[in-house]
Design a protein around this motif. Structure first.
Motif, PDB file in Angstrom:
ATOM      1  N   LEU A  17       0.829  -1.201   0.000  1.00  0.00           N
ATOM      2  CA  LEU A  17       0.000   0.000   0.000  1.00  0.00           C
ATOM      3  C   LEU A  17       0.865   1.253   0.000  1.00  0.00           C
ATOM      4  CD1 LEU A  17      -2.465  -1.028   2.851  1.00  0.00           C
ATOM      5  CD2 LEU A  17      -2.918  -1.131   0.400  1.00  0.00           C
ATOM      6  N   SER A  18       0.381   2.277  -0.689  1.00  0.00           N
ATOM      7  CA  SER A  18       1.036   3.583  -0.603  1.00  0.00           C
ATOM      8  C   SER A  18       0.703   4.190   0.762  1.00  0.00           C
ATOM      9  CB  SER A  18       0.539   4.500  -1.723  1.00  0.00           C
ATOM     10  OG  SER A  18      -0.820   4.840  -1.488  1.00  0.00           O
ATOM     11  N   GLU A  21      -2.945   5.233   0.728  1.00  0.00           N
ATOM     12  CA  GLU A  21      -3.869   4.105   0.869  1.00  0.00           C
ATOM     13  C   GLU A  21      -3.890   3.599   2.308  1.00  0.00           C
ATOM     14  OE1 GLU A  21      -3.527   2.137  -3.584  1.00  0.00           O
ATOM     15  OE2 GLU A  21      -1.923   1.802  -2.137  1.00  0.00           O
ATOM     16  N   PHE A  22      -2.704   3.493   2.908  1.00  0.00           N
ATOM     17  CA  PHE A  22      -2.622   3.043   4.302  1.00  0.00           C
ATOM     18  C   PHE A  22      -3.416   3.968   5.223  1.00  0.00           C
ATOM     19  CE2 PHE A  22      -0.751   3.439   8.496  1.00  0.00           C
ATOM     20  CZ  PHE A  22      -0.877   2.138   8.966  1.00  0.00           C
ATOM     21  N   LEU A  23      -3.207   5.270   5.082  1.00  0.00           N
ATOM     22  CA  LEU A  23      -3.902   6.227   5.945  1.00  0.00           C
ATOM     23  C   LEU A  23      -5.406   6.199   5.721  1.00  0.00           C
ATOM     24  CD1 LEU A  23      -1.425   9.237   5.827  1.00  0.00           C
ATOM     25  CD2 LEU A  23      -1.904   7.717   7.760  1.00  0.00           C
TER      26      LEU A  23
END
Length: 65
Positions: A17-18, A21-23
């Motif tokens: 995940l970027s 995306e993670f956040l």
């Protein structure tokens, strides 16, 4: 071994995940008061359930246009 360990047949799937995306997923999990991993699992199951009839098999080929 307890009964949960006997029935837990989950697999470990690495997910790349970027940061964005993670956040985003972390916020979604926080809003639902669940863990990050549970949120990823929920997203993956939703995707699987939405697409399971779209995945071609030997008996269910994609119609040719």
């Amino acid at each position: 071994m307890n009964s949960k360990e006997k029935t837990d047949n989950r697999e470990v799937i690495p997910v790349d995940l970027s940061d964005h995306e993670f956040l985003t997923i972390a916020r979604m999990a926080h809003e639902r008061d669940i863990t990050f991993n549970k949120m990823v699992e929920t997203i993956l199951w939703n995707y699987i359930n939405e697409t399971k009839n779209k995945i071609p098999t030997l008996t269910n080929e994609v119609p040719r246009e």
